[in-house]
Design an enzyme around this catalytic site. Structure first.
Site, short mmCIF file in Angstrom:
data_model
loop_
_atom_site.label_atom_id
_atom_site.label_comp_id
_atom_site.label_asym_id
_atom_site.label_seq_id
_atom_site.Cartn_x
_atom_site.Cartn_y
_atom_site.Cartn_z
N GLY A 52 -7.34 23.38 -38.70
CA GLY A 52 -8.24 23.84 -37.64
C GLY A 52 -7.57 23.85 -36.28
O GLY A 52 -8.19 23.50 -35.27
N ASN A 54 -6.52 26.39 -34.50
CA ASN A 54 -6.58 27.65 -33.77
C ASN A 54 -7.45 27.57 -32.52
O ASN A 54 -7.46 28.49 -31.70
CB ASN A 54 -7.11 28.77 -34.68
CG ASN A 54 -8.53 28.53 -35.14
OD1 ASN A 54 -8.76 27.62 -35.92
ND2 ASN A 54 -9.48 29.32 -34.65
N THR A 55 -8.18 26.45 -32.34
CA THR A 55 -9.08 26.34 -31.20
C THR A 55 -9.38 24.88 -30.90
O THR A 55 -9.03 23.99 -31.67
CB THR A 55 -10.39 27.12 -31.48
OG1 THR A 55 -11.18 27.17 -30.29
CG2 THR A 55 -11.20 26.44 -32.57
N GLY A 56 -10.03 24.65 -29.77
CA GLY A 56 -10.55 23.32 -29.45
C GLY A 56 -9.52 22.22 -29.42
O GLY A 56 -8.38 22.40 -28.99
N ILE A 57 -9.93 21.04 -29.90
CA ILE A 57 -9.05 19.87 -29.82
C ILE A 57 -7.85 20.00 -30.76
O ILE A 57 -6.81 19.41 -30.51
CB ILE A 57 -9.81 18.56 -30.08
CG1 ILE A 57 -10.33 18.48 -31.52
CG2 ILE A 57 -10.95 18.39 -29.09
CD1 ILE A 57 -10.98 17.14 -31.85
N SER A 181 -16.81 11.49 -36.66
CA SER A 181 -17.72 11.67 -35.53
C SER A 181 -18.68 10.49 -35.44
O SER A 181 -18.96 9.82 -36.45
CB SER A 181 -18.53 12.96 -35.71
OG SER A 181 -19.60 13.02 -34.78
N TYR A 207 -24.28 17.06 -42.11
CA TYR A 207 -23.15 16.82 -41.22
C TYR A 207 -22.84 15.33 -41.15
O TYR A 207 -21.67 14.92 -41.24
CB TYR A 207 -23.46 17.35 -39.81
CG TYR A 207 -22.32 17.17 -38.84
CD1 TYR A 207 -21.11 17.84 -39.04
CD2 TYR A 207 -22.44 16.35 -37.73
CE1 TYR A 207 -20.05 17.69 -38.16
CE2 TYR A 207 -21.39 16.20 -36.84
CZ TYR A 207 -20.19 16.87 -37.05
OH TYR A 207 -19.15 16.71 -36.18
#
Length: 322
Positions: A52, A54-57, A181, A207
């Protein structure tokens, strides 16, 4: 003179109020920003995989680790967005050691193909950062028929880690980092039957279970890897203004204002980076981090029997030997 005195008093009150407001804003910003990775460690000669990215953190972590000299593999589902991220990371770092590879964690076939490619072409894996995820999406299934959040956030990473484990162990000292999280505290146990049924489906419960699974997986894996030189830790990155919340009701409207209250992607990446590079963590394993510090996870996340049971269930679901 009396009027002048009143004017001076009013001005002093205004100045004092502005000062208090400025201090309040500064304190709030510092609190919102959370911890900072202070390590200056280099990663020359090391190979890092970030899911993951490609974006964000994930992308911000890739930039930081590439700047430290690491070979960084961006493992991304969307080819177009992955290529844009690759170009941006290279532009921001000047590194020639950043590469893009295709990985869809919602497909066990894709996970196996990715792992096969890595095992064949990469001589080492020093850091595996299981960062990708999906949050509170409507009821959906992975290509293998699993509930999407549990399947992507946990099962995809569970299979990926196991398929790369022998190479990671041969690369020791090495680190495995699982992004969880605070939402793991919203549930008290793993009950897959509760989230796989569309009629009783709860986005939040699904989630939360996937994030609890991230920590329990880390706990059991760290136990299994004792003495190998491979550490396994999990973390809460904080509330970050990224696209992760795109399925949240009203997200499109709220997104422009998130940066006022949430961490920026750079701030949110700090605990990722800390767990990946901090020298004092070389032998720290089985812990849960937030704001670049060890914190206590929920009681459910400290249940060793639940961790073992999750491992057994997950192994059967993805089709690997325990």
């Amino acid at each position: 003179m009396e009027e002048l005195g009143k004017l001076i008093t009013e001005n002093q009150t205004i100045i004092a109020s502005l000062g208090v407001a400025a201090i309040t804003v500064a304190v709030f910003r510092r609190w919102k920003a959370g911890g900072r990775c202070l390590s200056k460690a280099r990663l020359d000669g090391k190979t890092v995989i970030i899911t993951g990215a490609n974006t964000g953190i994930g992308k911000e972590t890739a930039v930081d680790l590439a700047n430290r000299g690491a070979r960084v593999i961006l493992a991304c589902r969307d080819k177009s967005r992955g290529e844009n991220a690759l170009a941006d990371v290279i532009k921001r770092t000047g590194s020639k050691q950043v590469v893009l590879k295709s990985l869809d964690l919602a497909s066990l076939e894709s996970v196996r193909k990715f792992a096969q490619d890595i095992n064949k072409t990469e001589p080492r894996i020093n850091i595996l950062l299981n960062n990708a995820g999906v949050m509170m999406c409507p009821y959906m299934k992975t290509s293998d028929g699993f509930e999407m959040q549990f399947g992507t956030n946990h099962l995809g990473h569970f299979l990926l880690t196991n398929l790369l484990l022998e190479k990671i162990k041969r690369s020791a000292p090495a680190r495995i980092i699982n992004v969880s999280s605070l939402a793991h505290t919203f549930t008290t146990k793993i009950n897959y039957d509760k989230i796989k049924d569309e009629k009783s489906y709860s986005r939040i419960e699904a989630y939360a279970q996937s994030k609890l699974a991230n920590i329990l997986f880390s706990r059991e894996l760290s136990r299994r890897l004792q003495g190998t030189g491979v550490t396994v830790n999990s973390l809460h990155p904080g509330s970050v203004a990224t696209e992760l919340g795109r399925y949240f009701p009203g997200f499109t409207i709220l997104y422009p204002t998130l940066s006022l209250f949430f961490k920026s992607p750079w701030e949110g990446a700090q605990t990722n980076i800390h767990c990946a590079v901090e020298e004092s963590l070389e032998n720290v394993t089985g812990k849960y981090f937030s704001d670049c510090a060890v914190v206590q996870e929920s009681k459910a996340a400290r249940d060793d029997e639940a961790a073992k049971s999750l491992w057994e269930m997950s192994a059967k679901m993805v089709g690997i030997q325990q």
